[in-house]
Design a protein around this motif. Structure first.
Motif, short mmCIF file in Angstrom:
data_model
loop_
_atom_site.label_atom_id
_atom_site.label_comp_id
_atom_site.label_asym_id
_atom_site.label_seq_id
_atom_site.Cartn_x
_atom_site.Cartn_y
_atom_site.Cartn_z
N MET A 1 -7.80 10.25 19.96
CA MET A 1 -7.32 10.26 18.83
C MET A 1 -6.67 12.36 18.54
O MET A 1 -7.98 13.06 18.91
N ASN A 2 -5.65 12.08 18.90
CA ASN A 2 -4.91 14.08 18.32
C ASN A 2 -5.55 14.56 16.98
O ASN A 2 -5.35 13.77 15.99
N ALA A 3 -6.22 15.65 17.10
CA ALA A 3 -6.41 16.51 15.60
C ALA A 3 -4.88 16.46 14.79
O ALA A 3 -5.47 16.48 13.98
N GLN A 4 -3.85 16.70 15.23
CA GLN A 4 -2.87 17.12 14.23
C GLN A 4 -2.48 15.51 13.60
O GLN A 4 -2.06 15.60 12.93
N HIS A 5 -2.90 14.29 14.06
CA HIS A 5 -2.38 13.49 13.43
C HIS A 5 -3.95 12.74 12.56
O HIS A 5 -3.41 11.52 11.61
N ASP A 6 -4.91 13.56 12.67
CA ASP A 6 -6.29 13.58 12.18
C ASP A 6 -6.67 13.89 10.33
O ASP A 6 -7.26 13.95 9.70
N GLY A 7 -5.43 15.15 10.46
CA GLY A 7 -6.05 16.08 9.88
C GLY A 7 -4.83 15.74 8.50
O GLY A 7 -4.35 14.57 8.17
N PRO A 8 -5.91 16.88 7.26
CA PRO A 8 -4.82 16.59 6.09
C PRO A 8 -3.40 16.38 6.25
O PRO A 8 -2.28 17.16 7.21
N ASP A 9 -1.64 16.05 5.43
CA ASP A 9 -1.17 16.01 5.30
C ASP A 9 -0.20 17.26 4.95
O ASP A 9 -1.36 17.66 5.06
N ARG A 10 0.89 18.06 5.30
CA ARG A 10 1.53 19.29 5.16
C ARG A 10 1.28 19.33 3.35
O ARG A 10 0.59 20.49 3.76
N ALA A 11 1.44 18.59 3.02
CA ALA A 11 1.24 18.85 1.40
C ALA A 11 -0.22 19.02 1.13
O ALA A 11 -0.13 19.67 -0.08
N HIS A 12 -0.88 18.78 2.15
CA HIS A 12 -2.73 19.42 1.86
C HIS A 12 -2.86 20.54 2.67
O HIS A 12 -4.42 20.43 2.82
N ALA A 132 -14.38 19.02 5.51
CA ALA A 132 -14.74 19.96 5.49
C ALA A 132 -16.29 18.89 5.42
O ALA A 132 -16.86 18.79 6.33
N ARG A 133 -16.09 17.47 4.53
CA ARG A 133 -16.79 16.42 4.79
C ARG A 133 -16.96 15.54 5.71
O ARG A 133 -17.54 15.01 5.37
N ARG A 134 -16.13 15.27 6.06
CA ARG A 134 -15.41 13.60 6.97
C ARG A 134 -16.42 13.88 8.32
O ARG A 134 -16.42 14.62 8.40
N THR A 135 -16.86 12.72 8.79
CA THR A 135 -17.08 12.34 10.35
C THR A 135 -15.98 12.23 10.82
O THR A 135 -15.67 10.95 10.99
N ALA A 136 -15.49 13.06 12.30
CA ALA A 136 -14.54 12.34 12.62
C ALA A 136 -14.82 10.96 13.34
O ALA A 136 -15.48 10.88 13.74
N GLY A 137 -13.40 10.83 13.26
CA GLY A 137 -13.80 9.47 14.01
C GLY A 137 -14.20 8.39 12.87
O GLY A 137 -13.74 7.12 13.91
N HIS A 138 -15.45 8.17 12.44
CA HIS A 138 -15.61 7.40 11.80
C HIS A 138 -14.67 6.66 10.81
O HIS A 138 -13.04 7.07 9.92
N ARG A 144 -5.88 10.63 5.97
CA ARG A 144 -4.99 10.09 5.09
C ARG A 144 -4.62 8.59 5.27
O ARG A 144 -5.57 7.67 5.96
N PRO A 145 -4.31 8.01 4.81
CA PRO A 145 -3.92 6.25 4.53
C PRO A 145 -3.64 5.79 6.07
O PRO A 145 -3.96 4.84 6.31
N ASP A 146 -2.80 6.57 6.59
CA ASP A 146 -2.11 5.90 7.85
C ASP A 146 -3.06 6.41 9.14
O ASP A 146 -1.92 6.10 9.87
N SER A 147 -3.86 6.78 8.60
CA SER A 147 -4.46 7.43 9.81
C SER A 147 -4.80 6.46 11.09
O SER A 147 -5.53 5.16 9.96
N PRO A 148 -5.15 6.52 11.99
CA PRO A 148 -5.74 5.21 12.49
C PRO A 148 -7.05 5.08 12.88
O PRO A 148 -7.86 6.12 12.30
#
Length: 148
Positions: A1-12, A132-138, A144-148
């Protein structure tokens, strides 16, 4: 998964150059406004409960008359029914004054601060705390709602 698509949207995402202290200050301002929103809700509770009680007095007056207590019915009708809750004010007037004097100016100030200091990006403090509190890949920790 690309980190750019896994982080917050631009508004956040924090605008470049925005300090930690500014993000924290805006978070604190937002939290204070949220507490004011809750207080305002309780003021509407007060307004509706007091209004409902006043309307229930119509029934009490009628039942006191039917039960043969016209003097008590009249006492309730003239002393309590429709009475001001504070001098010169029914509850709707208290709600209006609160909204005009405190709530609306506070809401406008908070929005102006976010617009001017953070380019209109709201909830940056919370968005960064989420990251900071998310578990990557979980699957239940997506950004975001549209994250894979």
């Amino acid at each position: 998964m690309n980190a750019q698509h896994d982080g917050p949207d631009r508004a956040h995402q924090r605008p470049e150059g925005l300090s930690d202290t500014t993000v924290e200050a805006l978070g604190s301002l937002s939290k204070a406004l949220e507490m004011t929103e809750r207080a305002r809700g309780r003021l509407y509770d007060f307004h509706q409960l007091t209004g409902g009680a006043d309307l229930e007095l119509d029934r009490a007056v009628r039942l006191l008359r039917e039960a043969g207590h016209p003097e008590w019915a009249e006492k309730v009708r003239t002393e309590i029914l429709g009475r001001n809750v504070i001098p010169g004010h029914w509850t709707f007037q208290i709600v209006e004054a609160y909204n005009d004097t405190y709530y609306e100016p506070f809401k406008a100030l908070e929005k102006s601060a976010v617009d001017e200091l953070a380019g209109g990006r709201d909830h940056l403090y919370e968005a960064e705390m989420k990251e900071a509190r998310r578990t990557a890949g979980h699957p239940a920790h997506t950004a975001r709602p549209d994250s894979p």
